[in-house]
Write a protein that holds these residues in place. Structure first.
Motif, PDB file in Angstrom:
ATOM      1  N   ASN A 124      -6.453   3.729  -0.477  1.00 29.70           N
ATOM      2  CA  ASN A 124      -7.013   2.710  -1.360  1.00 29.70           C
ATOM      3  C   ASN A 124      -6.238   2.576  -2.661  1.00 29.70           C
ATOM      4  OD1 ASN A 124      -9.901   4.162  -0.107  1.00 29.70           O
ATOM      5  ND2 ASN A 124      -9.344   2.081   0.406  1.00 29.70           N
ATOM      6  N   THR A 160      -6.576  -2.564  -1.074  1.00 25.44           N
ATOM      7  CA  THR A 160      -7.686  -2.223  -1.964  1.00 25.44           C
ATOM      8  C   THR A 160      -7.233  -2.295  -3.410  1.00 25.44           C
ATOM      9  OG1 THR A 160      -8.563  -0.735  -0.283  1.00 25.44           O
ATOM     10  CG2 THR A 160      -9.425  -0.488  -2.502  1.00 25.44           C
ATOM     11  N   LYS A 177     -12.647   1.795  -3.716  1.00 25.11           N
ATOM     12  CA  LYS A 177     -12.563   2.976  -2.850  1.00 25.11           C
ATOM     13  C   LYS A 177     -12.771   2.653  -1.378  1.00 25.11           C
ATOM     14  CE  LYS A 177     -14.584   5.622  -6.666  1.00 25.11           C
ATOM     15  NZ  LYS A 177     -15.747   6.420  -7.118  1.00 25.11           N
ATOM     16  N   SER A 178     -13.130   1.421  -1.072  1.00 24.30           N
ATOM     17  CA  SER A 178     -13.470   1.060   0.310  1.00 24.30           C
ATOM     18  C   SER A 178     -12.566  -0.043   0.820  1.00 24.30           C
ATOM     19  CB  SER A 178     -14.935   0.592   0.397  1.00 24.30           C
ATOM     20  OG  SER A 178     -15.819   1.548  -0.139  1.00 24.30           O
ATOM     21  N   ASP A 179     -12.346  -0.037   2.136  1.00 22.56           N
ATOM     22  CA  ASP A 179     -11.567  -1.095   2.771  1.00 22.56           C
ATOM     23  C   ASP A 179     -12.348  -2.406   2.770  1.00 22.56           C
ATOM     24  OD1 ASP A 179      -9.610   0.747   3.276  1.00 22.56           O
ATOM     25  OD2 ASP A 179     -10.147   1.049   5.383  1.00 22.56           O
ATOM     26  N   ILE A 180     -11.635  -3.489   2.562  1.00 25.88           N
ATOM     27  CA  ILE A 180     -12.218  -4.828   2.646  1.00 25.88           C
ATOM     28  C   ILE A 180     -11.413  -5.624   3.659  1.00 25.88           C
ATOM     29  CG2 ILE A 180     -12.614  -6.997   1.409  1.00 25.88           C
ATOM     30  CD1 ILE A 180     -13.186  -5.379  -1.076  1.00 25.88           C
ATOM     31  N   LYS A 214      -7.162  -6.160   7.115  1.00 21.74           N
ATOM     32  CA  LYS A 214      -7.562  -5.322   5.987  1.00 21.74           C
ATOM     33  C   LYS A 214      -6.736  -5.704   4.769  1.00 21.74           C
ATOM     34  CE  LYS A 214      -6.244  -1.032   5.253  1.00 21.74           C
ATOM     35  NZ  LYS A 214      -5.938  -1.083   3.778  1.00 21.74           N
ATOM     36  N   GLU A 273       0.852  -1.186   0.000  1.00 23.68           N
ATOM     37  CA  GLU A 273       0.000   0.000   0.000  1.00 23.68           C
ATOM     38  C   GLU A 273       0.890   1.240   0.000  1.00 23.68           C
ATOM     39  OE1 GLU A 273      -4.029  -0.959   2.348  1.00 23.68           O
ATOM     40  OE2 GLU A 273      -2.238  -1.101   3.607  1.00 23.68           O
ATOM     41  N   SER A 285     -14.743  -5.560  -5.173  1.00 24.30           N
ATOM     42  CA  SER A 285     -14.153  -4.315  -4.689  1.00 24.30           C
ATOM     43  C   SER A 285     -14.734  -3.151  -5.478  1.00 24.30           C
ATOM     44  CB  SER A 285     -12.632  -4.341  -4.865  1.00 24.30           C
ATOM     45  OG  SER A 285     -12.063  -3.062  -4.633  1.00 24.30           O
TER      46      SER A 285
END
Length: 616
Positions: free
Chosen positions: A258, A424, A581-584, A421, A253, A578
């Motif tokens: 993201n 992204t 734009k959002s955390d998974i 987490k 990251e 996915s």
């Protein structure tokens, strides 16, 4: 919760006088002055764990009990460690005239304030927990192994910046000012995030310039030979890869929310460290794709690039999370070693650390080199959420000869229940796989869940032998030998595909697979060729019947690749979507009556429509 800084007892008091609090010369101590009295307090006696900013600590000072807001103590240490009296990364970049435009961008976006951070003043740990000789910290692994675990004494923040010099910006893009760089950022990111094109506040994380410069910064410090498994100029670890068929890669990251970035270290004529490159050596990959990427300066090409909280590298081109990265670089099998899933694993030096000098035992207590693990606390491990009372997490030392991909693994033990987490990825549907060494009696069942997407329990005690991998592998290898008499240990890439005429009836009965490939010549003419791939058929069969795949053929912990060993397996966990734009988060929960042992080596995230995947 009100804590007494000296004995931990809960007491109540009212503040009669305003104390003066100063930082002492010792970085772990602070001084409290109350009237004519003063006392010195050791930070290790103050528990910040799970405390809210409104809570107080009680300090005994000259016979008086002084109440101090926790937020004030945090602020004192934050100022001491993070302000401009330190030689932090933003400062050393600002003093380098060769990167003045990137430095201006770091200041304009407010990222300079981030790059001052050095230490988490809320972190505390008992000295006993940092001691490898503490027998209460020994944990069992595998059948009967024992490993000693210690925790970091401090939690530090550090960063890596990838910088393009003013000279390269001018020559390649005609950029000679911050405003021109900002215009270039809008060209890249307005297309990808049209809803944010009017976000003009440069300090807003959705602003184009902010996205641009934050994508050039990693949330951990890494020298040149720490960004991939090529761990030195003459790397032993790198020599265990099949580098003719795969480039050694890592995915991380960045500070851009993201986003994900890829580092590659090809061998051959293009040898070196690159960002967002795709291919194998100097040629296209198995999907006929080649993207050169940006090359990092080698260690002997840059000096004076280290700060108290990180370092910077030069790159020979700008990088971005734009169309090429999202649609081409990321449209691939993304394999991420578990020891990089939290930046804290890297910041602390846990990722890739070498064995401690004692206390690592296995079976007869003498067969394997000595070793150690580094443990981590909940609340102080970015991307990981877990309950310390039931969940033990440690990063194992790097053991390239053991059956771990890249010799790396993290372990979850106990009645563990942890959420991780995931990085992204661009919007789309993906298949998630986990790589783990199975077949050990201590592992058992583990439940893996992504909320509203999948919920699956897998049995980690079933290895390749039980599933029948080895028998099938013998059949496939015998088939290869019957076609090519010179096949002994490894099969060159150009002998992995076979024509239908070469297909034996015995193999065809188990793997009735006819594959096609489109070949384009130099003049652009295309031809469709039929072939048979036992490796592809092997994985297809086991994915469909058992939800598992063999491990990659690219890494050799011994004379056999991971693919040909009985215990390492990739489990197909499920598919997820996915939005980019959002955390998974994936939840990993022990399903054994008395607790389990889960060794996580890597994860793979593959586009759901991914085809013609190679075995590497």
């Amino acid at each position: 919760m009100v804590l007494n800084a000296t004995d931990g007892t809960k007491i109540a008091t009212s503040l009669q006088k305003k104390p003066i609090v100063t930082l002492s010369a010792n970085g772990k101590m602070f001084t409290v002055k109350y009237g004519a009295s003063e006392t010195m307090i050791d930070m290790s006696n103050i528990e910040f764990n799970n405390a809210s900013p409104n809570e107080r600590i009680i300090v005994n000072c000259g016979g008086n009990q002084v109440m101090l807001p926790l937020s004030k103590i945090k602020k004192i240490f934050a100022e001491a460690y993070n302000e401009d009296n330190n030689n932090h990364l933003a400062k050393i970049i600002a003093t380098n005239p060769d990167v003045s435009i990137y430095s201006q961008a770091i200041q304009a976006t407010g990222l300079a304030d981030t790059l001052k951070h050095y230490i988490d003043v809320t972190y505390s740990i008992s000295p006993d927990s940092t001691n490898y000789n503490n027998e209460s910290l020994f944990v069992t692994i595998g059948y009967s192994g024992i490993i000693n675990v210690a925790y970091p004494k401090e939690r530090k923040y550090n960063y890596t910046a990838l910088l393009v010099t003013d000279d390269i910006l001018a020559k390649k893009y005609g950029i000679t000012s911050l405003e021109q760089l900002e215009k270039k950022a809008h060209e890249i990111y307005d297309e990808m995030y049209p809803e944010d094109k009017l976000v003009n506040d440069r300090t807003n994380r959705r602003n184009a310039l902010n996205r641009f410069i934050s994508y050039h910064i990693l949330p951990f410090a890494a020298e040149y030979y720490n960004l991939t498994a090529v761990d030195g100029e003459t790397s032993t670890l790198a020599s265990q890869f099949d580098r003719d068929n795969i480039d050694i890669t890592e995915w991380f990251e960045t500070l851009m929310p993201n986003s994900i970035i890829k580092f590659s270290f090809p061998s051959g004529t293009d040898e070196g460290l690159y960002v967002n490159r795709r291919g194998v050596q100097a040629r296209p990959d198995s999907h006929n794709i080649f993207v050169k990427g940006a090359k990092l300066s080698s260690p002997d090409e840059i000096t004076d690039n280290a700060a108290i909280n990180g370092l910077y590298h030069y790159i020979d081109d700008i990088i971005s999370y734009g169309k090429t990265t999202q649609q081409i670089i990321c449209n691939d099998r993304i394999r991420i070693t578990a020891q990089t899933l939290s930046p804290d694993f890297i910041r602390s030096g846990a990722r890739g650390h070498q064995c401690n000098d004692k206390h690592y035992y296995y079976s007869n207590y003498s067969q394997i080199p000595t070793g150690s693990g580094i443990g981590f606390k909940s609340g102080y491990t970015d991307n990981f959420t877990f309950d310390d009372s039931n969940t033990h997490i440690h990063v194992s030392s790097r053991e390239p000869k053991l059956w771990y991909y890249q010799g790396e693994t993290i372990r979850l033990k106990g009645k563990y229940d942890a959420s991780i987490k995931l990085p992204t990825l661009p919007a789309g549907e993906y298949e998630l796989r986990i790589g783990t060494t199975t077949g050990f009696s201590a592992t058992g069942n583990v439940r893996l869940t992504i909320e509203n997407q999948f919920d699956k329990t897998i049995d980690l005690s079933i290895g390749a032998t039980v599933l029948g991998f080895l028998e099938d592998n013998v059949l496939v290898n015998d088939f290869k030998k019957s076609v090519y008499a010179d096949y002994n240990i490894t099969l060159p890439a150009n002998k992995e595909k076979f024509t239908e005429k070469e297909l034996t009836p015995e193999v065809a009965a188990i793997y009735p697979c006819n594959c096609t490939e489109t070949i384009t010549d130099e003049e652009g003419n295309t031809t469709t060729v039929s072939y048979y791939s036992p490796a592809k058929a092997f994985d297809t069969k086991w994915k469909e019947e058992q939800g598992v795949m063999k491990d990659p053929a690219s890494f050799y912990p011994n004379t056999n690749s991971m693919r040909n060993l009985p215990a390492p397996i990739r489990h197909i966990v499920g598919t997820f979507t996915s939005d980019g734009k959002s955390d998974i988060k994936i939840r990993i929960k022990d399903e054994n009556p008395h607790g389990g042992d889960f060794s996580l080596e890597f994860i793979e995230i593959v586009p759901a429509n991914f085809e013609n995947e190679d075995i590497y």
